[in-house]
Design a protein around this motif. Structure first.
Motif, PDB file in Angstrom:
ATOM      1  N   LYS A   1      47.628 -41.016  83.360  1.00  0.00           N
ATOM      2  CA  LYS A   1      48.036 -41.947  84.423  1.00  0.00           C
ATOM      3  C   LYS A   1      46.834 -42.985  85.300  1.00  0.00           C
ATOM      4  O   LYS A   1      47.756 -43.937  85.613  1.00  0.00           O
ATOM      5  CB  LYS A   1      49.253 -40.792  85.459  1.00  0.00           C
TER       6      LYS A   1
ATOM      7  N   THR B   1      44.633 -44.295  84.030  1.00  0.00           N
ATOM      8  CA  THR B   1      43.571 -45.178  83.061  1.00  0.00           C
ATOM      9  C   THR B   1      45.158 -46.230  83.211  1.00  0.00           C
ATOM     10  O   THR B   1      44.774 -47.427  83.102  1.00  0.00           O
ATOM     11  CB  THR B   1      43.935 -44.345  81.447  1.00  0.00           C
TER      12      THR B   1
ATOM     13  N   GLN C   1      42.671 -42.317  93.616  1.00  0.00           N
ATOM     14  CA  GLN C   1      43.279 -41.002  92.902  1.00  0.00           C
ATOM     15  C   GLN C   1      42.237 -40.354  93.981  1.00  0.00           C
ATOM     16  O   GLN C   1      42.404 -39.408  95.138  1.00  0.00           O
ATOM     17  CB  GLN C   1      43.241 -40.600  91.912  1.00  0.00           C
TER      18      GLN C   1
HETATM   19  N1  ATP Z   1      35.793 -43.737  82.839  1.00  0.00           N
HETATM   20  C1  ATP Z   1      35.991 -42.258  81.722  1.00  0.00           C
HETATM   21  N2  ATP Z   1      35.292 -42.428  80.311  1.00  0.00           N
HETATM   22  C2  ATP Z   1      35.590 -41.304  79.536  1.00  0.00           C
HETATM   23  N3  ATP Z   1      36.638 -40.849  79.746  1.00  0.00           N
HETATM   24  C3  ATP Z   1      38.038 -40.969  80.398  1.00  0.00           C
HETATM   25  C4  ATP Z   1      37.383 -41.588  81.773  1.00  0.00           C
HETATM   26  N4  ATP Z   1      38.446 -41.516  82.390  1.00  0.00           N
HETATM   27  C5  ATP Z   1      39.049 -40.640  82.138  1.00  0.00           C
HETATM   28  N5  ATP Z   1      39.309 -40.028  80.606  1.00  0.00           N
HETATM   29  C6  ATP Z   1      39.796 -39.192  80.319  1.00  0.00           C
HETATM   30  O1  ATP Z   1      41.055 -39.860  79.461  1.00  0.00           O
HETATM   31  C7  ATP Z   1      41.947 -39.290  80.217  1.00  0.00           C
HETATM   32  C8  ATP Z   1      42.947 -39.518  81.056  1.00  0.00           C
HETATM   33  O2  ATP Z   1      42.061 -39.760  82.411  1.00  0.00           O
HETATM   34  P1  ATP Z   1      43.538 -39.631  82.905  1.00  0.00           P
HETATM   35  O3  ATP Z   1      42.560 -39.745  84.415  1.00  0.00           O
HETATM   36  O4  ATP Z   1      43.991 -41.131  82.553  1.00  0.00           O
HETATM   37  O5  ATP Z   1      43.852 -39.127  83.609  1.00  0.00           O
HETATM   38  P2  ATP Z   1      45.229 -38.697  84.615  1.00  0.00           P
HETATM   39  O6  ATP Z   1      46.439 -38.122  83.912  1.00  0.00           O
HETATM   40  O7  ATP Z   1      45.320 -39.726  85.935  1.00  0.00           O
HETATM   41  O8  ATP Z   1      44.895 -36.497  85.154  1.00  0.00           O
HETATM   42  P3  ATP Z   1      45.000 -36.132  85.966  1.00  0.00           P
HETATM   43  O9  ATP Z   1      46.567 -36.032  86.467  1.00  0.00           O
HETATM   44  O10 ATP Z   1      44.345 -34.810  86.771  1.00  0.00           O
HETATM   45  O11 ATP Z   1      44.487 -37.540  87.969  1.00  0.00           O
HETATM   46  C9  ATP Z   1      41.239 -38.375  80.379  1.00  0.00           C
HETATM   47  O12 ATP Z   1      41.293 -36.816  79.148  1.00  0.00           O
HETATM   48  C10 ATP Z   1      40.184 -38.089  80.496  1.00  0.00           C
HETATM   49  O13 ATP Z   1      38.982 -37.336  80.320  1.00  0.00           O
END
Ligand code: ATP
Ligand code: MG
Length: 609
Positions: free
Chosen positions: A400, A402, A444
Motif C-alpha cells: 500500500k 509503495t 505512515q
Molecule cells: N525501501 C525498501 N526496500 C526494500 N523493500 C522494501 C522497502 N520498503 C518496503 N519494502 C518491502 O515492500 C513490501 C511492501 O511494503 P509496503 O510498505 O508498501 O507495505 P504496506 O502495505 O504499506 O504495509 P503496512 O500496512 O505494514 O504499512 C514489504 O514486503 C516490504 O518489506
C-alpha cells in the motif's frame, strides 16, 4: 560506478572542493617557504660571526655578505659595534614572526573556507539524492562521512600537504646550505635521510591498519551510545539498562586496549627513531670535528653545519609519517566521492505542469525495490475519479505504501513496468517539484523536527500564514489539544516529537499537509493512532473543507474506509478486489472477512491481518 561519474578521479573532486580556498592555500605555502628560508639564515650569521669577527679566518664569503659587511662599515667597524649583529638577528626574528603569522592566517582561512564548501556541497547533494539512496544508506554512516571524513580531508589539505611542502623546502634548503660548507660532511649526514624516512614510512604504513581498526571500533562505540540515547524509552521499558551498560563497557574496554597497544607501538617507534637521529647527529659531530682539526672547514662552518643538521632532523623524521598519513586520506576522499557521485534526482527532465485535480489512473503497475528482486506490486490497475475518495485496504507488507511512493515519485517506476497518469499525463513527464507540492502525503511514520508546533505545522511552507496553520490544526482536530498546552502553538516538540502522544503526532503530520490545501491528499495509515471518534471528526472536517481534493485513505480499519467512494483491496502486491463498501460486502471476499472480524467480531480494534 557508472561512466557518468561527476568526479572520475580523487583529484577532480579535491580540485572542486578547493575552489575559493586555493589562493589562500598558495599564499600560506608562500609564507611558509619564506619562514623556512629565514630560519636557515641564522646559522649563517653565527658562522660569519665566529669566522670573521671572533676569528680572523679568510674564507669564501658570498658576495652579498661582503656587501652587507662593507655597507655596515667593514669588519673592524662591526667588531666595535657588535649590536649590529644583534639587530640583524632581531630583525630576521621579527620578519619570521610576521611571515609565520601570515602563514597561519592564510592557512586557517583556507582550511575553514574549504571545510565550509565541503559541508555545503555535500549537504546540497545529499538533499538531491533519491529516496531509494537514503533507504540504502545508514544515517550514522552518512553523518560519519560528512564529519570525520570531511575533517580528514581538511587535515590532509591544510596540514599534511602544507607540512609536506614545508618539510621538502626545509630539507632542500638545509642540504643546499650544508653543501656550501662541505660535500663529504653533507654526504655523511644525508646518508641517514633515506634510512630514517624509510623506517618511518614502513612503521606508519604498518600501524595504519591498526589506526583504521581503532576508527571502526570508535564508530561501533558511538553507534551503541547513539542507539541507546535514541532508544532510551525501549531500554528503560524493558529494564535493559544493566545489559546495555555492560555491552557499552565491553566495547569501551576493547577500544581503550586498542589505543594502549597503539600508544605502546608509537612510543617504541619514537624512541628508536630518536636513537637513529642521535646516532646521525653524533656521526656528524665526530666527522665534522675531524674535518675542522684538519682545517678543511672553519670553526664557524662546523657550528653552522651542526645547526643545519639539527634543523633538518625533525622534518626528515616527519616526512615518512606525513607521506603515510596522506595515503590514508585517500580512503576518506573515496568515501565522499561515493556520495558526490551518487546520481541526484533528475528534476530537469520532466517539465509538464498539468492540472492535478483530475482523474488518476494506475495502469499495469509492477514494482520491485531491488533490481531483479521480487515484485512488491504485481500488475496493479485502478482508477480514482477526480475529487473522489479512494480507500485502500490490505495486509501488512501488501504494498500500500509503495503504491503511494510511486504516485509521489519518491521511487521512480521503471519504463517497462506500467504507468501512472493524472488527467491523462504520465507522471514521469510532470515536473517533480510541482507534483510533490501538489500531492499532500502524510507518511505512515510521521517525522517531527525539534522545533515548535507552529514551525512543525508550517514546515511545508517557506513562510506559512498563522491563519492557515490554525485552520489546518482545526481540520486535523488538533486545535483543542494545542490550546490545552501552556505554550500553545509555541510548545516545543522534543526530538522526533517525543513529547507528543502517538495520536497528537499523527494529527500534527496531518495538519502539516493540510496547510497546503493540495489537490491530491494521501493519508497513509495516518489515523491509526487516533480514537475512532476523532478519526470520524477529522474525516468529516476534510469532507466539508476539502471536498474538491482527490483523497486516498490507507487504513487497516474498515470504519475509516467504508465511507470512501471506491475501495481497493491489496494482497501480496496484487489488487484482488475493488468496489464500493456495499459491493465488497456482497462479494464475500477478503474485505467481507475483515469486516466480519472487525465489526461483527465485536472489536473495532481487530485490524486488517
Ligand atoms: N525501501 C525498501 N526496500 C526494500 N523493500 C522494501 C522497502 N520498503 C518496503 N519494502 C518491502 O515492500 C513490501 C511492501 O511494503 P509496503 O510498505 O508498501 O507495505 P504496506 O502495505 O504499506 O504495509 P503496512 O500496512 O505494514 O504499512 C514489504 O514486503 C516490504 O518489506
Ligand atoms: Mg505502509
Amino acid at each position: 560506478m557508472n561512466s557518468k561519474n561527476r568526479f572520475p578521479t580523487q583529484a577532480s573532486m579535491i580540485i572542486y572542493f578547493l575552489k575559493g580556498s586555493l589562493k589562500y592555500f598558495l599564499l600560506g605555502v608562500l609564507f611558509s617557504m619564506m619562514v623556512a628560508f629565514l630560519d636557515m639564515i641564522n646559522p649563517k650569521i653565527i658562522q660569519y660571526t665566529v669566522d670573521y669577527l671572533i676569528d680572523d679566518a679568510d674564507s669564501r664569503m658570498p658576495f652579498y655578505m661582503e656587501l652587507i659587511i662593507r655597507l655596515s662599515g667593514g669588519r673592524e667597524h662591526i667588531r666595535g659595534h657588535l649590536y649590529v649583529i644583534a639587530l640583524i638577528v632581531a630583525f630576521i626574528a621579527f620578519l619570521c614572526a610576521v611571515f609565520r603569522y601570515l602563514n597561519k592566517l592564510f592557512n586557517s582561512k583556507a582550511a575553514e573556507k574549504l571545510i565550509k564548501r565541503m559541508r555545503d556541497k555535500l549537504f546540497e547533494h545529499i538533499m538531491k539524492l533519491p529516496f531509494a539512496w537514503h533507504g540504502q544508506h545508514h544515517t550514522g554512516d552518512i553523518i560519519q562521512r560528512c564529519t570525520s571524513d570531511v575533517d580528514t580531508i581538511k587535515v590532509f589539505l591544510s596540514e599534511q600537504l602544507t607540512s609536506l611542502f614545508r618539510i621538502v623546502i626545509m630539507i632542500g634548503l638545509g642540504v643546499y646550505f650544508m653543501l656550501q660548507i662541505d660535500l663529504k660532511l653533507t654526504l655523511v649526514s644525508a646518508a641517514f635521510i633515506p634510512v630514517i624516512v624509510m623506517y618511518s614510512l614502513f612503521f606508519h604504513n604498518k600501524i595504519g591498519s591498526a589506526f583504521m581498526k581503532a576508527d571502526v571500533e570508535e564508530g561501533k562505540l558511538s553507534a551503541i551510545a547513539q542507539e541507546n540515547l535514541t532508544g532510551v524509552r525501549v531500554v528503560r521499558a524493558f529494564g535493559r539498562e544493566v545489559y546495555e551498560r555492560e555491552r557499552f563497557e565491553k566495547k569501551n574496554d576493547e577500544y581503550t586496549n586498542m589505543w594502549i597497544h597503539l600508544m605502546k607501538l608509537l612510543s617504541a617507534f619514537w624512541t628508536s627513531n630518536d636513537l637513529i637521529s642521535g646516532f646521525q647527529g653524533m656521526t656528524v659531530v665526530i666527522y665534522g670535528t675531524v674535518l675542522c682539526v684538519q682545517d678543511e672547514i672553519t670553526v664557524g662552518e662546523f657550528i653552522a653545519f651542526v645547526a643545519y643538521n639539527a634543523m633538518i632532523s625533525w622534518p626528515v623524521r616527519l616526512l615518512g609519517r606525513v607521506i603515510s598519513e596522506m595515503s590514508k586520506a585517500g580512503v576518506s576522499v573515496d568515501r565522499l566521492r561515493d556520495i558526490m557521485n551518487a546520481e541526484a534526482e533528475k528534476y530537469s527532465e520532466s517539465t509538464e505542469k498539468p492540472d492535478l485535480s483530475k482523474d488518476i489512473s494506475f495502469r499495469n503497475v509492477s514494482f520491485s525495490y531491488e533490481k531483479d528482486g521480487i515484485d512488491i506490486l504485481k500488475n496493479v490497475s485502478f482508477d480514482i475519479k477526480a475529487g473522489s475518495t479512494l480507500g485502500v485496504l490490505g495486509g501488512t507488507g501488501s504494498g500500500k505504501s509503495t503504491l503511494m511512493y510511486l504516485l509521489d515519485r519518491l521511487y521512480e517506476l521503471p519504463n517497462d513496468a506500467g504507468h501512472i497518469f493524472i488527467g491523462g499525463v504520465d507522471i514521469k513527464n510532470i515536473d517533480m517539484h510541482y507534483l510533490r507540492e501538489n500531492i499532500g502525503l502524510v507518511l505512515q511514520e510521521p517525522f517531527l523536527f525539534s522545533r515548535t508546533l507552529m514551525e512543525n505545522i508550517g514546515i511545508t511552507q517557506n513562510k506559512a500564514d498563522i491563519k492557515d496553520i490554525k485552520r489546518a490544526a482545526k481540520m486535523a482536530s488538533l486545535d483543542d489539544t494545542i490550546d490545552s498546552f501552556d505554550a500553545g502553538y509555541e510548545t516545543f516538540v522534543g526530538e522526533r516529537g517525543v513529547t507528543l502522544s502517538g495520536g497528537q503526532k499523527q494529527r500534527t503530520a496531518i495538519a502539516q499537509m493540510l496547510v497546503k490545501k493540495p489537490p491530491i491528499m494521501i493519508f497513509d495509515d495516518s489515523l491509526s493512532a487516533v480514537d475512532t471518534e476523532t478519526d470520524a471528526k477529522i474525516r468529516a472536517q476534510l469532507d466539508g473543507n476539502l471536498a474538491d481534493s482527490t483523497t486516498i485513505i490507507i487504513s487497516h480499519r474498515i470504519t475509516t474506509l467504508m465511507h470512501a467512494d471506491h475501495i481497493i483491496v491489496l494482497s501480496h502486491g496484487e489488487l484482488i478486489e475493488e468496489g464500493s463498501h456495499e459491493e465488497l460486502l456482497k462479494n464475500g471476499g477478503l474485505y467481507r472477512r475483515i469486516y466480519d472480524i472487525q465489526i461483527q467480531g465485536g472489536g473495532e480494534d481487530n485490524e486488517a491481518e
